[in-house]
Design a protein around this motif. Structure first.
Motif, short mmCIF file in Angstrom:
data_model
loop_
_atom_site.label_atom_id
_atom_site.label_comp_id
_atom_site.label_asym_id
_atom_site.label_seq_id
_atom_site.Cartn_x
_atom_site.Cartn_y
_atom_site.Cartn_z
N VAL A 80 -48.85 15.43 41.53
CA VAL A 80 -49.78 16.20 40.72
C VAL A 80 -49.92 17.57 41.36
CG1 VAL A 80 -52.14 16.36 39.85
CG2 VAL A 80 -51.01 14.14 39.95
N ILE A 81 -49.63 18.62 40.62
CA ILE A 81 -49.75 19.99 41.11
C ILE A 81 -51.19 20.46 40.97
CG2 ILE A 81 -49.03 22.38 40.76
CD1 ILE A 81 -46.34 21.22 39.71
N GLU A 82 -51.76 20.21 39.80
CA GLU A 82 -53.13 20.63 39.52
C GLU A 82 -53.77 19.56 38.63
OE1 GLU A 82 -55.09 24.93 38.32
OE2 GLU A 82 -52.93 24.74 38.55
N ASN A 83 -54.96 19.10 39.02
CA ASN A 83 -55.56 17.95 38.37
C ASN A 83 -56.61 18.28 37.31
OD1 ASN A 83 -55.80 15.24 37.91
ND2 ASN A 83 -57.05 14.84 39.70
N PHE A 84 -57.20 19.45 37.37
CA PHE A 84 -58.24 19.86 36.42
C PHE A 84 -59.38 18.83 36.35
CE2 PHE A 84 -54.31 21.91 34.85
CZ PHE A 84 -54.68 23.23 35.07
N THR A 85 -59.88 18.46 37.50
CA THR A 85 -60.91 17.43 37.62
C THR A 85 -62.19 17.80 36.90
OG1 THR A 85 -60.00 16.90 39.78
CG2 THR A 85 -62.15 16.00 39.29
N LYS A 86 -62.56 19.07 36.91
CA LYS A 86 -63.80 19.48 36.26
C LYS A 86 -63.74 19.28 34.74
CE LYS A 86 -64.89 22.90 39.79
NZ LYS A 86 -64.95 24.34 40.08
N ILE A 87 -62.55 19.38 34.18
CA ILE A 87 -62.39 19.11 32.74
C ILE A 87 -62.60 17.62 32.47
CG2 ILE A 87 -60.78 19.10 30.79
CD1 ILE A 87 -59.47 21.58 32.00
N LYS A 88 -62.00 16.79 33.31
CA LYS A 88 -62.08 15.34 33.11
C LYS A 88 -63.48 14.79 33.37
CE LYS A 88 -57.27 15.04 34.44
NZ LYS A 88 -56.32 14.63 35.45
N ASP A 89 -64.24 15.45 34.23
CA ASP A 89 -65.58 14.98 34.58
C ASP A 89 -66.66 15.42 33.61
OD1 ASP A 89 -64.53 13.74 36.79
OD2 ASP A 89 -65.16 15.27 38.22
N ASP A 90 -66.38 16.41 32.79
CA ASP A 90 -67.39 16.96 31.87
C ASP A 90 -66.98 16.63 30.44
OD1 ASP A 90 -68.88 18.62 30.14
OD2 ASP A 90 -68.98 20.24 31.60
N PRO A 91 -67.77 15.82 29.73
CA PRO A 91 -67.39 15.41 28.37
C PRO A 91 -67.17 16.58 27.41
CG PRO A 91 -69.20 14.07 29.16
CD PRO A 91 -69.00 15.16 30.18
#
Length: 144
Positions: A80-91
Motif C-alpha cells: 500500500v503506497i497511500e491508505n487514505f485512512t481519514k476517508i475510510k474513518d469518516d462516513p
C-alpha cells in the motif's frame, strides 16, 4: 509436446475503485492506473491472516505484482503506497469518495487520456483525505 502456460509477472500501480467477492476466499478488484482500468483476482484476500487483505481496500493507492497467464490476471504480492485512512474513518468522506469513484468510473468508457484522469482522482483523494470541508471536494472534482 509440452502444454505449459507461460506466466509473466508485471508491476502495476493504481487506486482500488471497487471489489467484489470471487469464490469462497478471494476477491475481484477493479483498479485504475495511468494506463486504464484493470480487473484482477486477489486469491485468499478474505482470509483474516492474508498478507494481501490490505490490498483490496477501496481508495487504497497500491503497487502490485501481478501474474498474467493470459486467462486471468492475479495479484501475487503488493504494498500500500497511500491508505487514505481519514476517508475510510469518516462516513461523510467515504460517501463523497464513493460518489467521486462512481463518476470517474463512468468517464472511463469515453476517456482517452487515462494519465490525466488517474492524476485527477489521486489529487481529489488527497484533498478529500486532508479536507475539513469534504463537500467542497466533490464540487471541485465535478468542475474539472
Amino acid at each position: 509436446m509440452n502444454n505449459m502456460i507461460s506466466v509473466n509477472k508485471e508491476k502495476l500501480e493504481g487506486i482500488i475503485l471497487s471489489k467484489t467477492d470471487y469464490k469462497e476466499n478471494s476477491e475481484k478488484i477493479t483498479i485504475i492506473t495511468n494506463e486504464g482500468l484493470s480487473t484482477l483476482i486477489v486469491r485468499g484476500s478474505k482470509k483474516i491472516d492474508s498478507k494481501l487483505r490490505s490490498l483490496t481496500q477501496s481508495f487504497s493507492y497500491v503497487s502490485l505484482i501481478i501474474t498474467n497467464n493470459h486467462v486471468i490476471n492475479t495479484v501475487c504480492e503488493g504494498t500500500v503506497i497511500e491508505n487514505f485512512t481519514k476517508i475510510k474513518d469518516d462516513p461523510s468522506k467515504t460517501f463523497i469518495g464513493m460518489i467521486i469513484s462512481e463518476t470517474l468510473y463512468h468517464f472511463t468508457t469515453s476517456i482517452v487520456d487515462f494519465n490525466l484522469l488517474f492524476n485527477l482522482y489521486l489529487k481529489s483523494l488527497r484533498l478529500l483525505n486532508d479536507s475539513i470541508y469534504p463537500e467542497s471536494i466533490i464540487s471541485l472534482f465535478h468542475l474539472k
